[in-house]
Design an enzyme around this catalytic site. Structure first.
Site, PDB file in Angstrom:
ATOM      1  N   SER A 174      44.907  52.454  45.864  1.00 23.97           N
ATOM      2  CA  SER A 174      44.244  51.174  45.637  1.00 23.97           C
ATOM      3  C   SER A 174      42.930  51.412  44.889  1.00 23.97           C
ATOM      4  O   SER A 174      42.121  52.245  45.285  1.00 23.97           O
ATOM      5  CB  SER A 174      43.960  50.484  46.978  1.00 23.97           C
ATOM      6  N   GLY A 175      42.744  50.694  43.786  1.00 22.35           N
ATOM      7  CA  GLY A 175      41.538  50.857  42.985  1.00 22.35           C
ATOM      8  C   GLY A 175      41.658  51.874  41.875  1.00 22.35           C
ATOM      9  O   GLY A 175      40.687  52.133  41.164  1.00 22.35           O
TER      10      GLY A 175
ATOM     11  N   THR B 134      46.871  47.648  38.018  1.00 24.62           N
ATOM     12  CA  THR B 134      47.059  46.308  37.463  1.00 24.62           C
ATOM     13  C   THR B 134      46.618  46.253  36.004  1.00 24.62           C
ATOM     14  O   THR B 134      47.313  45.682  35.156  1.00 24.62           O
ATOM     15  CB  THR B 134      46.277  45.270  38.298  1.00 24.62           C
TER      16      THR B 134
ATOM     17  N   GLU C  27      47.322  53.024  50.907  1.00 29.91           N
ATOM     18  CA  GLU C  27      46.081  52.541  51.518  1.00 29.91           C
ATOM     19  C   GLU C  27      45.814  53.239  52.845  1.00 29.91           C
ATOM     20  O   GLU C  27      46.730  53.461  53.642  1.00 29.91           O
ATOM     21  CB  GLU C  27      46.146  51.023  51.749  1.00 29.91           C
TER      22      GLU C  27
END
Length: 726
Positions: free
Chosen positions: A88-89, A93, A363
């Site tokens: 995540s991060g 996207t 995560e």
């Protein structure tokens, strides 16, 4: 692959040096490693797209991966997939959007490509949120399948989503935000819409103010709202439907403000008739009485007798939150359906497609709940797909085709997958079993796990309700609080009937879909009493979606992009070696490079190779078998023996070798076309000259005939004799 000495320090230094020079992309064999710069870098736009399309630039890039997928789809007539993974991060996207931009640029022309790109602001607004590790974290999984015509033009698309994190609607950790659209609507709605929806400031809504976080640095929520509405216009969501959508968003916010008053000594409640409850009723299109009935009472059928049960404060609060979550999740599904209708209207599928997978990354937080449990299970599945294609299948194919090969060991995560999926004593099976027991609690579930799984090397029991799982990316401790409730995900029939009675069209649509699902005997998502059949649980439904996703991906040629997060502060120019090394180990980058350096990433059957390149031979070999033709081609073009191996059924090539042959083939075909063009031009010019001569001859004959006629007429008038001279 070009490093003279392959080791963890050399790979780390290489990535760090390139990162310091804003070269955020690095090739690790067939895998593109993308290090999140946490700033804008000048690596994109029309100039770069043209450079990669025309092959004037070949440095590692998302554009190069997208270009390879497009070329292989056309050449091999096989569907392609671009699988983007990472924590995540890490930038998944944004990477997906960059790949879509390149495909839209190359395959555009009909206008549908612009609609596809405009789906991003909508899905991000309704499906992304700020977390402690990522300001724009996808709280759902997304697979976008872009369809192409036979000429390579985009002709449509379809979006599939996975497991929206519904709990975020009603509960957020301190320092995080709920879904972006809540804040965008409150900040950017025009005065007329604000009055119609009775909007307040974000810090006045209970669902939003519990996290004490209302904004994101550098993000203008009001401007983003305008971007979302413009995108909705482009994907043909009408103004009327847009108002209905925002009414549902406002209704969800106001539901959080609905409060209850205790009416007797048994803690039974009714809703308080105030601004919140009246606004919810108006936005949904129902009466205050119906809203009160749905939130404070429960109708059940026991032994063919209808019973009305009054709800306690805790039960009523849970019912209210369940309704809010269900309305928002239904709204998200409805939006995806509308987008898919827009992207597919009048578009004809050809069977050729490129799928881009952007799914939540691994995560691990201070407190990890059911959502992290499902997300990390999905990442285990994707890691297995990665291992299968880059390690297992690769090496098995070498052995089966009889070529010389020294096996490379790699970290397999099959044991962890077995921990999740094994029946009847896997994590998912035990969770499902415990969810069916009315008196089961999160503690009884945790104890059952410890009883049956303590001997598993990937599992460790912790104190109380906690347990730990050793994932491919590291160990994660889960708190089982809320697991059973979230897995059941029950919405009582009273709430569905409330939506069905509403005058507004969207709640009616949501209710119709819920009732249609509840009529399905295989999976009953909603029940009117505890005695009714248990629905298909969230975990099992998600498992089914994952298996379908894997089946779809298995039918494609995969292209992998591994996104790396260089630091946890989300700041540019900071490169934490320990954090990067952990991510590289988790995704097996070193093993991938080792296989690629010693392996043969390009392969082609003897028949296809002979058919594709046989015309390049100087001698006629039409009568020879495909293997002989293939060997003759290799010899004629001086392909070094160490750069290929001949298997039983295929030819295996080192990196770059097939590209040289392909360039020669293209040059030769271009030359043939030039010769044909010159010959046809010569023929056309010769034919044109013949016709011109014919026309001139006809014109000459016609002119002489006219002159002859004129002279004869003149001679008659002058009474002289005209003697024509030939």
């Amino acid at each position: 692959m070009q490093l003279s000495y392959l080791s963890e320090p050399s790979v780390l230094y290489n990535l760090q040096y390139r990162y310091s020079q804003d070269m955020i992309y690095t090739k690790a064999g067939p895998v593109l490693v993308a290090v999140n710069p946490f700033k804008n870098v000048s690596l994109y736009g029309t100039e770069y797209i043209d450079a990669y399309r025309n092959k004037t630039m070949d440095s590692p890039h998302v554009y190069a991966i997208a270009d390879a997928a497009l070329r292989e789809m056309k050449r091999d007539e096989v569907n392609q997939s671009i699988i983007i993974s990472g924590e995540s991060g890490a930038g998944k996207t944004e990477t997906a959007k960059i790949a879509m931009q390149y495909l839209a640029s190359l395959g555009g022309g009909s206008g549908i490509e612009y609609e596809i790109l405009q789906t991003n602001p909508i899905l991000e607004a309704f499906g992304n949120a700020k977390t402690l590790r990522n300001d724009n974290s996808s709280r759902f999984g997304k697979l976008i399948e872009i369809h192409f015509s036979t000429t390579g033009r985009i002709c449509g698309a379809m979006i599939q989503t996975f497991l929206l994190e519904k709990s975020r609607v009603v509960q957020c950790a301190v320092g995080e935000r709920s879904y972006h659209i809540f804040y965008q609507l409150c900040a950017g709605a025009p005065a007329s819409l604000r009055e119609k929806l009775n909007l307040k400031k974000v810090d006045e809504f209970k669902y939003l103010k519990q996290s004490c976080c209302y904004s994101i640095a550098g993000v203008d929520d009001a401007q983003m709202f305008r971007t979302v509405t413009e995108a909705m216009n482009i994907v043909h969501i009408s103004k009327e439907d847009q108002e209905s959508v925002f009414a549902m968003v406002s209704a969800v916010l106001w539901l959080g403000d609905v409060s209850f008053t205790v009416i007797d000594n048994e803690n039974h409640v009714e809703i308080i008739v105030d601004e919140a409850s009246e606004t919810v009723a108006e936005l949904l299109g129902c009466s205050i009485e119906d809203l009160n009935l749905a939130l404070s009472k429960r109708h059940m059928k026991v032994n063919n007798e209808n019973i009305v049960q009054k709800l306690t404060l805790a039960q009523a609060t849970d019912t209210r939150d369940a309704l809010a979550k269900s309305v928002y999740a239904s709204l998200f599904e409805w939006l995806v359906e509308q987008i898919n209708k827009s992207l597919s209207v009048g578009k004809r599928r050809t069977g050729r497609s490129i799928s881009i997978l952007d799914i939540y990354g691994f995560e691990s937080f201070d407190k990890n709940s059911f959502e992290q449990f499902c997300i990390n299970y999905a990442n285990e599945r994707l890691q297995q797909h990665f291992n299968r294609h880059l390690f297992k299948l690769e090496q098995e194919e070498y052995v089966e085709d009889g070529i010389d090969w020294a096996k490379v060991d790699f970290e397999d995560n099959q044991d962890c997958l077995n921990l999740f999926e094994k029946k009847p004593l896997g994590l998912l099976s035990l969770l499902d079993e415990e969810s069916t027991f009315p008196n089961a609690t999160d503690l009884t579930f945790a104890n059952k796990l410890k009883q049956h799984l303590n001997s598993n090397s990937c599992f460790r029991g912790e104190r109380g309700k906690a347990f730990a799982v050793r994932h491919y990316a590291g160990e994660v401790v889960y708190d089982s609080s809320g697991f059973l409730e979230k897995n059941r995900d029950l919405l009582h029939m009273d709430s569905i009937q409330l939506l069905a009675k509403c005058k507004s069209s969207l709640p009616q649509t949501f209710a119709s879909k819920m009732l249609a699902q509840s009529d399905n005997s295989i999976s009953v998502p909603y029940r009117s009493s505890a005695a009714d059949s248990q629905k298909l649980s969230v975990a099992m439904k998600f498992k089914g979606q994952l298996f379908q996703l894997m089946q779809r991906l298995e039918s494609t040629t995969p292209h992998f992009i591994r996104c790396i997060k260089p630091n946890n502060l989300q700041l540019p120019a900071i490169y934490e070696q320990g954090l990067v090394l952990q991510q590289l180990k988790c995704c097996g980058v070193l093993e991938v490079v080792r296989i690629s350096r010693s392996g043969y990433p390009t392969r082609m059957t003897h028949q296809k190779f002979a058919r594709r390149y046989g015309f390049l031979l100087l001698e006629d070999v039409a009568s020879q078998d495909p293997l002989s033709v293939s060997v003759a081609i290799l010899h004629q073009f001086n392909i070094l023996p160490e750069m290929y191996q001949v298997g039983y059924t295929k030819l295996f090539f080192r990196t770059g070798q097939i590209g040289k042959l392909e360039d020669t083939r293209n040059r030769t075909l271009h030359g043939i076309l030039r010769v044909q063009s010159c010959f046809r031009g010569h023929q056309a010019r010769h034919h044109a000259r013949e016709r011109i001569r014919g026309v001139l001859a006809l014109q000459s004959f016609y002119c002489m005939d006219r002159i002859h006629s004129c002279l004869q007429s003149f001679a008659v008038r002058m009474r002289v004799t005209f003697i024509p001279v030939c």
